[in-house]
Design a protein around this motif. Structure first.
Motif, PDB file in Angstrom:
ATOM      1  N   GLU A  45      29.414  27.713  39.203  1.00 49.96           N
ATOM      2  CA  GLU A  45      29.510  26.752  40.307  1.00 49.96           C
ATOM      3  C   GLU A  45      30.640  25.762  40.063  1.00 49.96           C
ATOM      4  O   GLU A  45      30.732  25.151  38.997  1.00 49.96           O
ATOM      5  N   GLY A  46      31.540  25.631  41.019  1.00 49.54           N
ATOM      6  CA  GLY A  46      32.626  24.664  40.944  1.00 49.54           C
ATOM      7  C   GLY A  46      33.732  25.025  39.971  1.00 49.54           C
ATOM      8  O   GLY A  46      34.579  24.190  39.662  1.00 49.54           O
ATOM      9  N   TYR A  47      33.757  26.244  39.480  1.00 46.50           N
ATOM     10  CA  TYR A  47      34.760  26.647  38.493  1.00 46.50           C
ATOM     11  C   TYR A  47      36.142  26.725  39.133  1.00 46.50           C
ATOM     12  O   TYR A  47      36.290  27.160  40.266  1.00 46.50           O
ATOM     13  N   SER A  48      37.153  26.292  38.403  1.00 49.23           N
ATOM     14  CA  SER A  48      38.520  26.410  38.898  1.00 49.23           C
ATOM     15  C   SER A  48      39.422  26.868  37.768  1.00 49.23           C
ATOM     16  O   SER A  48      39.149  26.623  36.595  1.00 49.23           O
ATOM     17  N   ASN A  49      40.473  27.542  38.141  1.00 48.72           N
ATOM     18  CA  ASN A  49      41.463  28.035  37.190  1.00 48.72           C
ATOM     19  C   ASN A  49      42.296  26.857  36.685  1.00 48.72           C
ATOM     20  O   ASN A  49      42.634  25.955  37.448  1.00 48.72           O
ATOM     21  N   ALA A  50      42.650  26.882  35.413  1.00 48.26           N
ATOM     22  CA  ALA A  50      43.410  25.776  34.827  1.00 48.26           C
ATOM     23  C   ALA A  50      44.874  25.791  35.259  1.00 48.26           C
ATOM     24  O   ALA A  50      45.421  24.759  35.630  1.00 48.26           O
ATOM     25  N   TYR A  51      45.514  26.960  35.189  1.00 43.76           N
ATOM     26  CA  TYR A  51      46.918  27.014  35.569  1.00 43.76           C
ATOM     27  C   TYR A  51      47.229  28.365  36.161  1.00 43.76           C
ATOM     28  O   TYR A  51      47.004  29.372  35.488  1.00 43.76           O
ATOM     29  N   PRO A  52      47.713  28.452  37.343  1.00 45.34           N
ATOM     30  CA  PRO A  52      47.840  27.338  38.284  1.00 45.34           C
ATOM     31  C   PRO A  52      46.461  26.892  38.771  1.00 45.34           C
ATOM     32  O   PRO A  52      45.529  27.689  38.767  1.00 45.34           O
ATOM     33  N   GLN A  53      46.365  25.658  39.139  1.00 47.18           N
ATOM     34  CA  GLN A  53      45.099  25.060  39.541  1.00 47.18           C
ATOM     35  C   GLN A  53      44.653  25.586  40.904  1.00 47.18           C
ATOM     36  O   GLN A  53      45.372  25.450  41.883  1.00 47.18           O
ATOM     37  N   TYR A  54      43.510  26.235  40.956  1.00 48.47           N
ATOM     38  CA  TYR A  54      42.897  26.652  42.220  1.00 48.47           C
ATOM     39  C   TYR A  54      41.428  26.936  41.967  1.00 48.47           C
ATOM     40  O   TYR A  54      41.037  27.314  40.867  1.00 48.47           O
ATOM     41  N   PRO A  55      40.597  26.749  42.986  1.00 48.34           N
ATOM     42  CA  PRO A  55      39.175  27.049  42.819  1.00 48.34           C
ATOM     43  C   PRO A  55      38.953  28.570  42.804  1.00 48.34           C
ATOM     44  O   PRO A  55      39.591  29.302  43.546  1.00 48.34           O
ATOM     45  N   VAL A  56      38.082  29.030  41.930  1.00 47.42           N
ATOM     46  CA  VAL A  56      37.751  30.453  41.856  1.00 47.42           C
ATOM     47  C   VAL A  56      36.745  30.746  42.962  1.00 47.42           C
ATOM     48  O   VAL A  56      35.726  30.069  43.058  1.00 47.42           O
ATOM     49  N   PRO A  57      37.035  31.731  43.802  1.00 48.77           N
ATOM     50  CA  PRO A  57      36.138  31.999  44.939  1.00 48.77           C
ATOM     51  C   PRO A  57      34.804  32.592  44.511  1.00 48.77           C
ATOM     52  O   PRO A  57      34.721  33.328  43.533  1.00 48.77           O
ATOM     53  N   LYS A  58      33.770  32.234  45.245  1.00 47.95           N
ATOM     54  CA  LYS A  58      32.456  32.844  45.081  1.00 47.95           C
ATOM     55  C   LYS A  58      32.516  34.219  45.725  1.00 47.95           C
ATOM     56  O   LYS A  58      33.067  34.365  46.815  1.00 47.95           O
ATOM     57  N   ILE A  59      31.982  35.222  45.088  1.00 45.88           N
ATOM     58  CA  ILE A  59      32.015  36.574  45.660  1.00 45.88           C
ATOM     59  C   ILE A  59      30.624  37.109  45.986  1.00 45.88           C
ATOM     60  O   ILE A  59      30.506  38.129  46.656  1.00 45.88           O
ATOM     61  N   ALA A  60      29.579  36.413  45.570  1.00 47.74           N
ATOM     62  CA  ALA A  60      28.229  36.823  45.926  1.00 47.74           C
ATOM     63  C   ALA A  60      28.052  36.682  47.443  1.00 47.74           C
ATOM     64  O   ALA A  60      28.404  35.664  48.014  1.00 47.74           O
ATOM     65  N   GLY A  61      27.552  37.741  48.066  1.00 48.21           N
ATOM     66  CA  GLY A  61      27.329  37.716  49.506  1.00 48.21           C
ATOM     67  C   GLY A  61      28.560  38.044  50.334  1.00 48.21           C
ATOM     68  O   GLY A  61      28.491  38.070  51.556  1.00 48.21           O
ATOM     69  N   GLN A  62      29.676  38.306  49.672  1.00 44.45           N
ATOM     70  CA  GLN A  62      30.906  38.661  50.386  1.00 44.45           C
ATOM     71  C   GLN A  62      30.728  40.037  51.041  1.00 44.45           C
ATOM     72  O   GLN A  62      29.942  40.856  50.582  1.00 44.45           O
ATOM     73  N   ASN A  63      31.480  40.293  52.081  1.00 43.72           N
ATOM     74  CA  ASN A  63      31.452  41.567  52.784  1.00 43.72           C
ATOM     75  C   ASN A  63      31.774  42.717  51.830  1.00 43.72           C
ATOM     76  O   ASN A  63      32.744  42.647  51.078  1.00 43.72           O
ATOM     77  N   GLN A  64      30.971  43.758  51.875  1.00 48.07           N
ATOM     78  CA  GLN A  64      31.108  44.889  50.949  1.00 48.07           C
ATOM     79  C   GLN A  64      32.487  45.538  51.025  1.00 48.07           C
ATOM     80  O   GLN A  64      33.126  45.770  50.006  1.00 48.07           O
ATOM     81  N   GLN A  65      32.963  45.812  52.230  1.00 44.14           N
ATOM     82  CA  GLN A  65      34.257  46.483  52.361  1.00 44.14           C
ATOM     83  C   GLN A  65      35.396  45.578  51.898  1.00 44.14           C
ATOM     84  O   GLN A  65      36.376  46.048  51.347  1.00 44.14           O
ATOM     85  N   PHE A  66      35.253  44.274  52.092  1.00 42.71           N
ATOM     86  CA  PHE A  66      36.260  43.330  51.603  1.00 42.71           C
ATOM     87  C   PHE A  66      36.389  43.421  50.086  1.00 42.71           C
ATOM     88  O   PHE A  66      37.488  43.450  49.539  1.00 42.71           O
ATOM     89  N   ILE A  67      35.237  43.468  49.395  1.00 46.50           N
ATOM     90  CA  ILE A  67      35.255  43.558  47.933  1.00 46.50           C
ATOM     91  C   ILE A  67      35.906  44.864  47.493  1.00 46.50           C
ATOM     92  O   ILE A  67      36.751  44.869  46.589  1.00 46.50           O
TER      93      ILE A  67
END
Length: 107
Positions: free
Chosen positions: A44-66
């Motif tokens: 929860e709330g995790y973000s990448n250090a460099y470059p700085q961006y929030p890591v997206p949640k993938i639980a519940g994402q559309n199957q074909q998108f994944i």
């Protein structure tokens, strides 16, 4: 109806039928495979250090998108060093299984 019309109609029906098709996968197998995904995407709330961006949640994402995203990382069409390395280690079945499991989760 002429043979050409029948052939054209048959091809159109086939294309429409396959256009709606989506990936299938084994949720139980996918659950075992996502342990590395959870290290970043499950925090929860995790973000990448460099470059700085929030890591997206993938639980519940559309199957074909994944499925599409993992294949794009695997082929190099999408570029992210960690995701590319992870995706390249997966078989097509692994990708389908992971997508089936993740898409079955609540957002």
């Amino acid at each position: 109806m002429t043979r050409l019309q029948v052939l054209g109609l048959t091809m159109a029906v086939t294309l429409l039928a396959t256009a709606g098709a989506h990936a299938e996968g084994d949720k139980a197998a996918g659950r075992k495979l996502v342990y590395t995904c959870n290290g970043c995407h499950g925090v929860e709330g995790y973000s990448n250090a460099y470059p700085q961006y929030p890591v997206p949640k993938i639980a519940g994402q559309n199957q074909q998108f994944i499925v599409n995203a993992l294949h794009e990382y695997k082929s190099g069409e999408r570029n992210h060093p960690t995701m590319t390395a992870q995706a390249q280690s997966l078989s097509d079945k692994d990708i389908d299984d992971i997508a089936a499991y993740l898409s079955s989760l609540a957002k």
